[in-house]
Design a protein around this motif. Structure first.
Motif, PDB file in Angstrom:
ATOM      1  N   ASN A  96       0.831  -1.211   0.000  1.00  0.00           N
ATOM      2  CA  ASN A  96      -0.070  -0.009  -0.025  1.00  0.00           C
ATOM      3  C   ASN A  96       0.837   1.226   0.072  1.00  0.00           C
ATOM      4  OD1 ASN A  96      -1.921   2.028   0.328  1.00  0.00           O
ATOM      5  ND2 ASN A  96      -2.794   1.186   2.393  1.00  0.00           N
ATOM      6  N   ALA A  97       0.887   2.003  -0.977  1.00  0.00           N
ATOM      7  CA  ALA A  97       1.757   3.329  -1.274  1.00  0.00           C
ATOM      8  C   ALA A  97       1.383   4.285  -0.865  1.00  0.00           C
ATOM      9  CB  ALA A  97       2.324   3.226  -2.741  1.00  0.00           C
ATOM     10  N   GLY A  98      -0.046   4.351  -0.381  1.00  0.00           N
ATOM     11  CA  GLY A  98      -0.668   5.471   0.027  1.00  0.00           C
ATOM     12  C   GLY A  98      -0.993   6.433  -1.197  1.00  0.00           C
ATOM     13  N   ILE A  99      -1.132   6.002  -2.235  1.00  0.00           N
ATOM     14  CA  ILE A  99      -1.298   6.989  -3.509  1.00  0.00           C
ATOM     15  C   ILE A  99      -2.908   6.533  -4.048  1.00  0.00           C
ATOM     16  CG2 ILE A  99      -0.872   7.490  -5.749  1.00  0.00           C
ATOM     17  CD1 ILE A  99       1.998   6.453  -5.442  1.00  0.00           C
ATOM     18  N   PHE A 100      -3.697   7.403  -3.708  1.00  0.00           N
ATOM     19  CA  PHE A 100      -5.074   6.942  -3.940  1.00  0.00           C
ATOM     20  C   PHE A 100      -5.610   7.958  -5.310  1.00  0.00           C
ATOM     21  CE2 PHE A 100      -4.190   6.634   0.653  1.00  0.00           C
ATOM     22  CZ  PHE A 100      -4.271   5.372   0.780  1.00  0.00           C
ATOM     23  N   VAL A 101      -6.546   7.102  -5.954  1.00  0.00           N
ATOM     24  CA  VAL A 101      -7.280   8.000  -7.147  1.00  0.00           C
ATOM     25  C   VAL A 101      -8.889   7.736  -7.163  1.00  0.00           C
ATOM     26  CG1 VAL A 101      -7.314   8.175  -9.675  1.00  0.00           C
ATOM     27  CG2 VAL A 101      -5.252   7.330  -8.473  1.00  0.00           C
ATOM     28  N   TRP A 102      -9.419   8.985  -7.267  1.00  0.00           N
ATOM     29  CA  TRP A 102     -10.913   8.742  -6.998  1.00  0.00           C
ATOM     30  C   TRP A 102     -11.400  10.173  -7.521  1.00  0.00           C
ATOM     31  CZ3 TRP A 102      -9.838   7.979  -1.158  1.00  0.00           C
ATOM     32  CH2 TRP A 102      -9.008   9.135  -0.833  1.00  0.00           C
ATOM     33  N   ASN A 103     -12.713  10.229  -7.861  1.00  0.00           N
ATOM     34  CA  ASN A 103     -13.373  11.500  -8.180  1.00  0.00           C
ATOM     35  C   ASN A 103     -13.788  12.137  -6.810  1.00  0.00           C
ATOM     36  OD1 ASN A 103     -16.323  11.204  -8.150  1.00  0.00           O
ATOM     37  ND2 ASN A 103     -15.882   9.739  -9.788  1.00  0.00           N
ATOM     38  N   VAL A 104     -14.035  13.626  -6.871  1.00  0.00           N
ATOM     39  CA  VAL A 104     -14.235  14.294  -5.879  1.00  0.00           C
ATOM     40  C   VAL A 104     -15.698  13.856  -5.159  1.00  0.00           C
ATOM     41  CG1 VAL A 104     -15.341  16.156  -7.041  1.00  0.00           C
ATOM     42  CG2 VAL A 104     -14.074  16.643  -4.732  1.00  0.00           C
ATOM     43  N   LYS A 105     -16.437  13.417  -5.827  1.00  0.00           N
ATOM     44  CA  LYS A 105     -17.895  12.753  -5.421  1.00  0.00           C
ATOM     45  C   LYS A 105     -17.572  11.670  -4.551  1.00  0.00           C
ATOM     46  CE  LYS A 105     -20.740  14.656  -9.158  1.00  0.00           C
ATOM     47  NZ  LYS A 105     -21.502  14.088 -10.501  1.00  0.00           N
ATOM     48  N   THR A 106     -16.909  10.740  -5.044  1.00  0.00           N
ATOM     49  CA  THR A 106     -16.527   9.681  -4.456  1.00  0.00           C
ATOM     50  C   THR A 106     -16.057   9.698  -3.125  1.00  0.00           C
ATOM     51  OG1 THR A 106     -16.258   8.547  -6.845  1.00  0.00           O
ATOM     52  CG2 THR A 106     -15.470   7.313  -4.545  1.00  0.00           C
ATOM     53  N   VAL A 107     -14.808  10.383  -3.074  1.00  0.00           N
ATOM     54  CA  VAL A 107     -14.075  10.784  -1.680  1.00  0.00           C
ATOM     55  C   VAL A 107     -15.020  11.271  -0.497  1.00  0.00           C
ATOM     56  CG1 VAL A 107     -12.897  12.529  -2.539  1.00  0.00           C
ATOM     57  CG2 VAL A 107     -12.144  11.443  -0.537  1.00  0.00           C
ATOM     58  N   LEU A 108     -15.761  12.520  -1.240  1.00  0.00           N
ATOM     59  CA  LEU A 108     -16.686  13.244  -0.323  1.00  0.00           C
ATOM     60  C   LEU A 108     -17.753  12.318   0.145  1.00  0.00           C
ATOM     61  CD1 LEU A 108     -16.290  16.864  -1.699  1.00  0.00           C
ATOM     62  CD2 LEU A 108     -15.044  15.823   0.227  1.00  0.00           C
ATOM     63  N   GLY A 109     -18.155  11.633  -0.647  1.00  0.00           N
ATOM     64  CA  GLY A 109     -19.185  10.707  -0.565  1.00  0.00           C
ATOM     65  C   GLY A 109     -18.981   9.673   0.671  1.00  0.00           C
ATOM     66  N   ALA A 110     -17.803   8.974   0.481  1.00  0.00           N
ATOM     67  CA  ALA A 110     -17.398   8.117   1.191  1.00  0.00           C
ATOM     68  C   ALA A 110     -17.123   8.760   2.567  1.00  0.00           C
ATOM     69  CB  ALA A 110     -16.201   7.418   0.837  1.00  0.00           C
ATOM     70  N   LEU A 111     -16.777   9.997   2.716  1.00  0.00           N
ATOM     71  CA  LEU A 111     -16.340  10.478   4.220  1.00  0.00           C
ATOM     72  C   LEU A 111     -17.611  10.802   4.657  1.00  0.00           C
ATOM     73  CD1 LEU A 111     -13.611  12.910   3.099  1.00  0.00           C
ATOM     74  CD2 LEU A 111     -13.252  11.431   5.038  1.00  0.00           C
ATOM     75  N   GLU A 112     -18.455  11.412   3.818  1.00  0.00           N
ATOM     76  CA  GLU A 112     -20.005  11.379   4.581  1.00  0.00           C
ATOM     77  C   GLU A 112     -20.455  10.355   5.007  1.00  0.00           C
ATOM     78  OE1 GLU A 112     -22.280  13.742   1.886  1.00  0.00           O
ATOM     79  OE2 GLU A 112     -24.006  13.616   3.055  1.00  0.00           O
ATOM     80  N   CYS A 113     -20.238   9.293   4.288  1.00  0.00           N
ATOM     81  CA  CYS A 113     -20.916   7.772   4.814  1.00  0.00           C
ATOM     82  C   CYS A 113     -20.092   7.285   6.144  1.00  0.00           C
ATOM     83  CB  CYS A 113     -20.834   6.771   3.547  1.00  0.00           C
ATOM     84  SG  CYS A 113     -21.100   5.024   3.952  1.00  0.00           S
ATOM     85  N   TYR A 114     -18.853   7.289   6.065  1.00  0.00           N
ATOM     86  CA  TYR A 114     -18.023   6.445   6.880  1.00  0.00           C
ATOM     87  C   TYR A 114     -17.664   7.376   8.189  1.00  0.00           C
ATOM     88  CZ  TYR A 114     -17.842   3.138   3.057  1.00  0.00           C
ATOM     89  OH  TYR A 114     -17.918   2.282   2.155  1.00  0.00           O
ATOM     90  N   LYS A 115     -17.379   8.700   7.904  1.00  0.00           N
ATOM     91  CA  LYS A 115     -16.955   9.617   8.826  1.00  0.00           C
ATOM     92  C   LYS A 115     -17.982  10.922   8.893  1.00  0.00           C
ATOM     93  CE  LYS A 115     -13.965   7.428  11.362  1.00  0.00           C
ATOM     94  NZ  LYS A 115     -14.144   7.273  12.572  1.00  0.00           N
ATOM     95  N   PRO A 116     -19.193  10.664   9.212  1.00  0.00           N
ATOM     96  CA  PRO A 116     -19.995  11.722   9.122  1.00  0.00           C
ATOM     97  C   PRO A 116     -19.591  12.903   9.926  1.00  0.00           C
ATOM     98  CG  PRO A 116     -21.169  10.065  10.175  1.00  0.00           C
ATOM     99  CD  PRO A 116     -19.784   9.646   9.455  1.00  0.00           C
ATOM    100  N   VAL A 117     -19.193  12.848  11.050  1.00  0.00           N
ATOM    101  CA  VAL A 117     -18.593  14.020  11.767  1.00  0.00           C
ATOM    102  C   VAL A 117     -17.589  14.796  11.425  1.00  0.00           C
ATOM    103  CG1 VAL A 117     -17.859  14.768  14.211  1.00  0.00           C
ATOM    104  CG2 VAL A 117     -19.581  13.085  13.988  1.00  0.00           C
ATOM    105  N   LEU A 118     -16.528  13.897  10.976  1.00  0.00           N
ATOM    106  CA  LEU A 118     -15.478  14.488  10.109  1.00  0.00           C
ATOM    107  C   LEU A 118     -16.023  15.484   8.836  1.00  0.00           C
ATOM    108  CD1 LEU A 118     -12.366  15.148   9.833  1.00  0.00           C
ATOM    109  CD2 LEU A 118     -12.163  12.964   8.583  1.00  0.00           C
ATOM    110  N   SER A 119     -16.795  14.702   8.351  1.00  0.00           N
ATOM    111  CA  SER A 119     -17.280  15.411   6.866  1.00  0.00           C
ATOM    112  C   SER A 119     -17.979  16.767   7.267  1.00  0.00           C
ATOM    113  CB  SER A 119     -18.591  14.342   6.268  1.00  0.00           C
ATOM    114  OG  SER A 119     -18.793  14.936   5.231  1.00  0.00           O
ATOM    115  N   GLU A 120     -18.932  16.606   8.097  1.00  0.00           N
ATOM    116  CA  GLU A 120     -19.549  17.974   8.670  1.00  0.00           C
ATOM    117  C   GLU A 120     -18.526  18.888   8.806  1.00  0.00           C
ATOM    118  OE1 GLU A 120     -22.821  18.273   8.232  1.00  0.00           O
ATOM    119  OE2 GLU A 120     -22.564  20.394   9.078  1.00  0.00           O
ATOM    120  N   GLN A 121     -17.626  18.694   9.764  1.00  0.00           N
ATOM    121  CA  GLN A 121     -16.698  19.819  10.377  1.00  0.00           C
ATOM    122  C   GLN A 121     -15.942  20.251   9.273  1.00  0.00           C
ATOM    123  OE1 GLN A 121     -14.821  16.809  13.264  1.00  0.00           O
ATOM    124  NE2 GLN A 121     -15.036  18.445  14.590  1.00  0.00           N
ATOM    125  N   ILE A 122     -15.502  19.392   8.046  1.00  0.00           N
ATOM    126  CA  ILE A 122     -14.670  19.915   7.196  1.00  0.00           C
ATOM    127  C   ILE A 122     -15.556  20.857   6.355  1.00  0.00           C
ATOM    128  CG2 ILE A 122     -13.389  19.255   5.024  1.00  0.00           C
ATOM    129  CD1 ILE A 122     -11.772  18.808   7.467  1.00  0.00           C
TER     130      ILE A 122
END
Lengths: 343, 343
Positions: free
Chosen positions: A194-220
């Motif tokens: 795992n090289a720590g290099i991630f590829v995604w589109n902005v909707k995916t990453v923000l959606g995933a954060l909202e789904c798995y880390k809603p508090v963090l997502s809200e704070q940001i």
């Protein structure tokens, strides 16, 4: 759909002391002696994938000046200054939320700033394929480095099947294994670093954060809307993107990997630097004006000195920067933090 | 009758490279880390024996500025600038001939500039007794250091009898012996190290030069009368005072020695420096801000660095100055000249 590159440059590593210090960490050092620091090399290897105006750097507020000096073409507003270190999830969430403001369709690569890649052409091919993959799919691609040894220092990505030619689904993430497990991984063929290099589109990453880390997502989200970074960012949960998003997303079959073989190294320690440097016949690798007599398997970084002569050293690290000098056995490199705090 | 002190400071030693260099040789370095260079310590130990206006320094013309900087109280006209290195006989002849111009009765001490003496009080007692001795006698006194080991690196003075309390006649000079001979010398008790410190009055030394080296004597006389140093000095015979005067004078029973025990060392190599430095429990001696981990019997001079951490070195020299660094085994120190000329 535009491509954006997010460079994570918050590291304060002390494993290369005195070469790297909390005032001037590894990512800002020309550790390979090639004339470019690791963060400059990181930007270099993305050249052509997107314009400089689409690069972002997230770093500690203390390093903003250094980033600006070393990467003058990155827009000032794209250098995000963390008032506190909160690990990678808040860092990535912030950058991606900022990118959304500029392009709600953006396709994003997130990368560390302190790794090296020897084959840039192959690197670009892999990144482009991954970007193509995420452009049209609601998924995350993590670059998986094909292992060439049973390394116990990295986390692993377990992919479905052993076809290492294109993008493949990830079954699960594995933490740093013990040697026996690492040997099994190597043999199995479907385990990648795992090289720590991630590829995604902005909707995916923000959606995933909202789904798995809603508090963090809200704070940001609040932080970006109000601009109150100073107060909000330090209250974000200190958590890595791997724990916050990758692991739960992999259970939901949202994560893919692009197996890759482009001469990657995280330069996490002196041995990995030694591996990347040219060697003389006795296995000595050096950066700087260094003469070896009866030395074997030494690794030397002393580009700040006019001249270094070493005699009779077998398996030593010699490191100098700004008037600080370390000479120690390579077998003792895990004690460098201890050495660096010596009175 | 006044006392004059002649300091010979022409050395260009490279045995302490990179600490000492041809541009800045050993005598100008604070090699003990005490805040004073060796030539400054040399002047210091004569304080009280004569006024600063009676000190003379003979050095290469390249070092005149450094001498003047380090010893601002020595009259400018007393810093004699050699346009070429001609060994000690022309150097001493010149200084003594100059002294004759100021005081035809002067009593003179000639000393190297790069040795150390630990017991200055005892040093002054010995020098005073020697000056008293030569004040009224047409003879030469050479200071003989009582040996404490079978040293093969020094020349010896063989004196008549074993009474080491006061001035005694010298039978002969001996060149550097082999170990077996050095052991015999030590056992015999009447062999002393030739420290290169000579006491005599100006008439004696100029008379001896006229007698044993009439051409040199004539050249120096002409040189001082005409002031034509540039042309005449380089044509003088390149010969040591030992060969030119001491040996023949000893055959004529003109040479005496004052046995002495004042903690003298010529600091001719790293081992002798190691001996003079304070040690930690593992025998490491250092000048500078040095931390040792699992090191033994190292000798370190790195006062130009802010901080040095050494780990796992047994019997090494570490030496740094002006951006040049040497790390080598103490057993290889005779190769330092080779190392210093490495490309």
């Amino acid at each position: 759909m535009s491509t954006h590159v997010v460079i994570m440059a918050g590291g304060v590593g002390s494993r290369f002391w005195p070469l790297s210090t909390p005032q001037f960490p590894k990512q800002f050092i020309d550790i390979l002696g090639c004339g470019r620091s690791l963060i400059q090399l990181t930007v270099d290897r993305f050249q052509g994938l997107c314009p400089m105006s689409n690069f972002w750097v997230v770093t500690n507020e203390n390093y903003v000046g250094t980033v600006h000096e070393q990467l003058p073409d990155i827009p000032e507003g794209h250098i995000l200054a963390e008032p506190a270190a909160r690990n990678t999830a808040p860092c990535i969430a912030w950058a991606c939320r900022m990118i959304k403001e500029e392009d709600a369709q953006a396709n994003i690569v997130v990368t560390p700033s302190d790794a090296v890649v020897m084959n840039t052409q192959e690197f670009q091919r892999v990144i482009k394929e991954s970007l193509d993959f995420t452009a049209s799919r609601q998924c995350i691609v993590t670059i998986g480095i094909k292992p060439n040894r049973p390394e116990t220092g990295y986390g692993y990505v377990c992919m479905k099947g052993c076809d290492t030619d294109g993008v493949a689904p990830v079954l699960e993430f594995k933490e740093k294994p013990d040697l026996e497990t690492a040997q099994e991984y190597l043999k199995a063929g479907n385990y990648l670093w795992n090289a720590g290099i991630f590829v995604w589109n902005v909707k995916t990453v923000l959606g995933a954060l909202e789904c798995y880390k809603p508090v963090l997502s809200e704070q940001i989200d609040t932080m970006v809307r109000t601009g109150n970074v100073k107060e909000i960012f330090p209250t974000c949960e200190k958590i890595s993107i791997d724990f916050a998003v990758m692991e739960p997303a992999s259970h939901d079959s949202l994560v893919y990997t692009h197996p890759a073989d482009f001469g990657w190294s995280d330069l996490g320690n002196w041995s990995s630097l030694h591996e990347k440097l040219a060697h003389d016949a006795q296995g000595n690798g050096s950066v700087g004006n260094v003469s070896f007599y009866e030395c074997d398997n030494c690794v030397v970084h002393a580009s700040g000195l006019k001249r270094v002569v070493l005699q009779g050293l077998d398996g030593y690290i010699v490191s100098e920067k700004d008037g600080q000098l370390l000479v120690c056995r390579r077998s003792e490199e895990q004690r460098i933090r201890e050495f660096s705090s010596a009175k």
